[in-house]
Design an enzyme around this catalytic site. Structure first.
Site, PDB file in Angstrom:
ATOM      1  N   ASN A   1       3.177  -4.848 -13.295  1.00 48.67           N
ATOM      2  CA  ASN A   1       3.431  -3.636 -14.091  1.00 48.67           C
ATOM      3  C   ASN A   1       4.544  -3.928 -14.804  1.00 48.67           C
ATOM      4  OD1 ASN A   1       0.990  -2.342 -13.196  1.00 48.67           O
ATOM      5  ND2 ASN A   1       2.636  -0.239 -12.348  1.00 48.67           N
TER       6      ASN A   1
ATOM      7  N   ARG B   1       0.976  -3.185  -8.873  1.00 47.88           N
ATOM      8  CA  ARG B   1       2.058  -3.505  -8.160  1.00 47.88           C
ATOM      9  C   ARG B   1       3.230  -3.367  -9.104  1.00 47.88           C
ATOM     10  NH1 ARG B   1      -0.134  -7.437  -3.705  1.00 47.88           N
ATOM     11  NH2 ARG B   1      -1.982  -7.992  -4.891  1.00 47.88           N
TER      12      ARG B   1
ATOM     13  N   THR C   1      14.488  -0.046  -2.447  1.00 47.03           N
ATOM     14  CA  THR C   1      14.544  -1.366  -2.418  1.00 47.03           C
ATOM     15  C   THR C   1      13.375  -2.214  -1.970  1.00 47.03           C
ATOM     16  OG1 THR C   1      15.745  -1.755  -0.118  1.00 47.03           O
ATOM     17  CG2 THR C   1      17.101  -1.285  -1.948  1.00 47.03           C
TER      18      THR C   1
ATOM     19  N   GLY D   1      14.414   4.834  -8.958  1.00 44.87           N
ATOM     20  CA  GLY D   1      14.580   3.369  -8.914  1.00 44.87           C
ATOM     21  C   GLY D   1      15.539   2.928  -7.857  1.00 44.87           C
TER      22      GLY D   1
ATOM     23  N   TYR E   1      -3.945   1.872   4.767  1.00 43.91           N
ATOM     24  CA  TYR E   1      -3.498   0.554   4.778  1.00 43.91           C
ATOM     25  C   TYR E   1      -2.685   0.229   6.019  1.00 43.91           C
ATOM     26  CZ  TYR E   1      -1.596  -3.662   2.793  1.00 43.91           C
ATOM     27  OH  TYR E   1      -1.099  -5.122   2.499  1.00 43.91           O
TER      28      TYR E   1
HETATM   29  P1  NAD Z   1      -5.675  -9.241  -3.396  1.00 50.64           P
HETATM   30  O1  NAD Z   1      -6.207  -7.880  -3.713  1.00 50.64           O
HETATM   31  O2  NAD Z   1      -5.251 -10.105  -4.710  1.00 50.64           O
HETATM   32  O3  NAD Z   1      -6.733  -9.944  -2.359  1.00 50.64           O
HETATM   33  C1  NAD Z   1      -7.465  -9.354  -1.495  1.00 50.64           C
HETATM   34  C2  NAD Z   1      -8.816 -10.048  -1.698  1.00 50.64           C
HETATM   35  O4  NAD Z   1      -9.889  -9.726  -0.444  1.00 50.64           O
HETATM   36  C3  NAD Z   1      -9.154 -10.064  -2.815  1.00 50.64           C
HETATM   37  O5  NAD Z   1      -9.772 -11.187  -3.308  1.00 50.64           O
HETATM   38  C4  NAD Z   1     -10.620  -9.002  -2.475  1.00 50.64           C
HETATM   39  O6  NAD Z   1     -11.943  -9.134  -3.461  1.00 50.64           O
HETATM   40  C5  NAD Z   1     -10.760  -9.255  -1.231  1.00 50.64           C
HETATM   41  N1  NAD Z   1     -11.474  -8.225  -0.423  1.00 50.64           N
HETATM   42  C6  NAD Z   1     -10.944  -7.076  -0.318  1.00 50.64           C
HETATM   43  N2  NAD Z   1     -11.768  -6.196   0.569  1.00 50.64           N
HETATM   44  C7  NAD Z   1     -12.738  -7.415   0.924  1.00 50.64           C
HETATM   45  C8  NAD Z   1     -14.131  -7.020   1.704  1.00 50.64           C
HETATM   46  N3  NAD Z   1     -14.318  -6.042   2.462  1.00 50.64           N
HETATM   47  N4  NAD Z   1     -14.554  -8.123   2.131  1.00 50.64           N
HETATM   48  C9  NAD Z   1     -14.422  -9.569   1.550  1.00 50.64           C
HETATM   49  N5  NAD Z   1     -13.280  -9.542   0.749  1.00 50.64           N
HETATM   50  C10 NAD Z   1     -12.623  -8.414   0.441  1.00 50.64           C
HETATM   51  O7  NAD Z   1      -4.195  -8.946  -2.295  1.00 50.64           O
HETATM   52  P2  NAD Z   1      -3.369 -10.180  -2.151  1.00 50.64           P
HETATM   53  O8  NAD Z   1      -1.925  -9.712  -2.559  1.00 50.64           O
HETATM   54  O9  NAD Z   1      -3.615 -11.539  -2.158  1.00 50.64           O
HETATM   55  O10 NAD Z   1      -3.018 -10.007  -0.576  1.00 50.64           O
HETATM   56  C11 NAD Z   1      -3.867 -10.745   0.686  1.00 50.64           C
HETATM   57  C12 NAD Z   1      -3.533 -10.247   1.876  1.00 50.64           C
HETATM   58  O11 NAD Z   1      -2.353 -10.425   2.233  1.00 50.64           O
HETATM   59  C13 NAD Z   1      -4.174  -8.736   2.173  1.00 50.64           C
HETATM   60  O12 NAD Z   1      -4.686  -8.640   3.537  1.00 50.64           O
HETATM   61  C14 NAD Z   1      -2.779  -8.095   2.036  1.00 50.64           C
HETATM   62  O13 NAD Z   1      -2.866  -6.950   2.858  1.00 50.64           O
HETATM   63  C15 NAD Z   1      -1.753  -9.110   2.705  1.00 50.64           C
HETATM   64  N6  NAD Z   1      -0.431  -8.745   2.015  1.00 50.64           N
HETATM   65  C16 NAD Z   1      -0.245  -9.024   0.922  1.00 50.64           C
HETATM   66  C17 NAD Z   1       1.220  -8.778   0.272  1.00 50.64           C
HETATM   67  C18 NAD Z   1       1.593  -8.999  -1.027  1.00 50.64           C
HETATM   68  O14 NAD Z   1       2.722  -8.650  -1.391  1.00 50.64           O
HETATM   69  N7  NAD Z   1       0.649  -9.621  -1.912  1.00 50.64           N
HETATM   70  C19 NAD Z   1       1.950  -8.016   1.439  1.00 50.64           C
HETATM   71  C20 NAD Z   1       1.710  -7.892   2.389  1.00 50.64           C
HETATM   72  C21 NAD Z   1       0.430  -8.250   2.813  1.00 50.64           C
HETATM   73  N1  UDP Z   2       6.970   1.005  -8.590  1.00 45.26           N
HETATM   74  C1  UDP Z   2       7.720   1.558  -9.606  1.00 45.26           C
HETATM   75  N2  UDP Z   2       6.950   1.351 -10.891  1.00 45.26           N
HETATM   76  C2  UDP Z   2       5.625   0.942 -10.930  1.00 45.26           C
HETATM   77  C3  UDP Z   2       5.042   0.299  -9.775  1.00 45.26           C
HETATM   78  C4  UDP Z   2       5.764   0.521  -8.467  1.00 45.26           C
HETATM   79  O1  UDP Z   2       8.774   1.949  -9.843  1.00 45.26           O
HETATM   80  O2  UDP Z   2       5.172   0.715 -12.096  1.00 45.26           O
HETATM   81  C5  UDP Z   2       7.770   1.007  -7.328  1.00 45.26           C
HETATM   82  C6  UDP Z   2       6.776   1.846  -6.054  1.00 45.26           C
HETATM   83  O3  UDP Z   2       7.189   3.044  -6.164  1.00 45.26           O
HETATM   84  C7  UDP Z   2       7.491   1.204  -4.726  1.00 45.26           C
HETATM   85  C8  UDP Z   2       8.095  -0.328  -5.274  1.00 45.26           C
HETATM   86  O4  UDP Z   2       8.068  -0.328  -6.757  1.00 45.26           O
HETATM   87  O5  UDP Z   2       8.722   1.843  -4.642  1.00 45.26           O
HETATM   88  C9  UDP Z   2       6.862  -1.383  -5.063  1.00 45.26           C
HETATM   89  O6  UDP Z   2       5.878  -0.875  -5.286  1.00 45.26           O
HETATM   90  P1  UDP Z   2       4.430  -1.888  -5.266  1.00 45.26           P
HETATM   91  O7  UDP Z   2       3.375  -1.002  -5.112  1.00 45.26           O
HETATM   92  O8  UDP Z   2       4.441  -3.098  -5.749  1.00 45.26           O
HETATM   93  O9  UDP Z   2       4.630  -2.441  -3.536  1.00 45.26           O
HETATM   94  P2  UDP Z   2       4.883  -1.619  -2.110  1.00 45.26           P
HETATM   95  O10 UDP Z   2       5.120   0.002  -2.441  1.00 45.26           O
HETATM   96  O11 UDP Z   2       3.668  -1.634  -1.262  1.00 45.26           O
HETATM   97  O12 UDP Z   2       5.864  -2.184  -1.460  1.00 45.26           O
END
Ligand code: NAD
Ligand code: UDP
Length: 318
Positions: free
Chosen positions: A190, A186, A210, A207, A145
């Site tokens: 969760n 996430r 941050t 925990g 990723y």
């Molecule tokens: P999500 O998983 O809910 O949405 C991703 C969407 O992309 C889904 O609908 C999935 O079906 C589609 N998808 C995945 N692979 C695909 C492919 N090969 N072709 C077509 N569609 C595909 O995630 P989200 O939280 O909505 O994230 C959306 C974007 O924002 C992502 O690119 C993610 O990396 C970025 N992002 C999100 C967060 C967050 O906290 N939500 C943080 C950082 C970056």
């Molecule tokens: N995390 C946790 N319990 C859960 C899921 C996640 O303690 O059930 C923690 C995880 O280890 C991380 C933080 O929460 O430190 C955020 O996790 P998430 O998967 O939401 O996003 P990211 O790690 O990509 O920021």
């Protein structure tokens, strides 16, 4: 002025909110999604809209359509999902970026990349500013990723320099709200689901790590502003809420709001889990006049209400 806008990943959590916002503004929206982590349910209410088109499409395959703006969001975002097929995740980020940039080139379209705070890895600088190059393990379980998204940023800047493509790059920090996938693992989804089901709340590690949580409405607002701005330029912009809290404190807040009797239980910390994460959003403030407005407790209230509805529908169906 209205546009024809392609949103890849439009059936996902963020994408579905973005599609709705763009339709509300009067644009024609084409949502392209392979429904791997997104869902029909997320776009159900949009399907009847005359300006909405859904294309079941995988961004690892080239796409030929007319659009004058592109939002490239397609990519699984939760560690559980993006690690379940790591090679596919890299392909989605890298091939997806190439195909969307080629489409932007043919259409002379402005294009937004959903990048991520993960480009900073486990950061040694705090809070993170956009000029920090990051501290990323290139061979770990999060690398598919992190490095996929870093390579996508590289491609965006190479297409910008070589072909003059009009790019926007938003580095999204942890965002939460309705339409999150209930099983994507996430932390916000969760904790809320565990609390609502009366299950133990799983804290990974002690925990003390941050994160800084942004409510989805604030995030969609800044993405829309980036795309509408003719002056913000191509440089990456951190987008997220700069209020940093520990994961243990997040659990405490969810328990307080749900009134759950759940216990906190510690589970092993996954590999390469960043210890601290908080955006410096000075650039977004200066270039876009944007500031997140929704406090964590208010956002959690709305997200808890959403998951209560999801659970009551599941209960009614079973
Ligand atoms: P999500 O998983 O809910 O949405 C991703 C969407 O992309 C889904 O609908 C999935 O079906 C589609 N998808 C995945 N692979 C695909 C492919 N090969 N072709 C077509 N569609 C595909 O995630 P989200 O939280 O909505 O994230 C959306 C974007 O924002 C992502 O690119 C993610 O990396 C970025 N992002 C999100 C967060 C967050 O906290 N939500 C943080 C950082 C970056
Ligand atoms: N995390 C946790 N319990 C859960 C899921 C996640 O303690 O059930 C923690 C995880 O280890 C991380 C933080 O929460 O430190 C955020 O996790 P998430 O998967 O939401 O996003 P990211 O790690 O990509 O920021």
């Amino acid at each position: 002025m209205t546009h024809t806008i392609l949103v890849t990943g439009g059936a996902g959590f963020l994408g579905s909110h973005l599609c709705k916002r763009l339709l509300d503004e009067g644009h024609a929206v084409i949502c392209a999604d392979n429904l791997s982590t997104g869902s029909e349910a997320n776009i159900h209410a949009l399907r009847a809209h005359p300006n909405f088109t859904f294309l079941r499409h995988d961004v690892t395959v080239p796409l030929e359509i007319r659009a004058d703006r592109i939002f490239n969001l397609a990519c699984p975002a939760s560690p559980v999902h993006y690690q379940s097929d790591a090679i596919r995740t890299v392909k989605t980020s890298v091939q997806g970026a190439i195909h969307m940039l080629d489409l932007a080139k043919r259409n002379k379209a402005r294009i937004f990349q959903a990048s991520t705070s993960e480009v900073y890895g486990d950061p040694e600088r705090h809070p993170q500013t956009e000029d920090y190059w990051g501290h990323v393990n290139p061979i770990g379980i999060r690398s598919c990723y992190d490095e996929g998204k870093r390579c996508a940023e590289t491609l965006f800047f190479d297409y910008h320099r070589q072909h003059g493509i009009d790019i926007r790059v938003g580095r999204i920090f942890n965002t939460y709200g309705p339409h999150m996938h209930p099983d994507d693992g996430r932390v916000v989804s969760n904790f809320i689901l565990q609390a609502l089901r009366g299950q133990d709340i799983t804290i990974y590690g002690d925990g003390g790590q941050t994160r800084s949580f942004c409510y989805v409405d604030d995030l969609i607002e800044v993405i829309a502003r980036m795309m509408d701005s003719d002056s913000c330029g191509p440089d990456p912009i951190n987008i997220g809420n700069p209020v940093e809290i520990t994961i243990r404190e997040l659990a405490r807040r969810v328990i307080a709001q749900t009134g759950a009797k759940s216990k906190l239980v510690e589970k092993p910390l996954p590999g390469d889990d960043p210890l601290r994460r908080c955006p410096d959003i000075a650039r977004a403030r200066r270039l876009l006049g944007w500031e997140p407005k929704v406090a964590l407790d208010d956002g959690l209230r709305k997200t808890i209400a959403y998951f209560e509805t999801v659970l009551s529908k599941d209960g009614a169906a079973s």
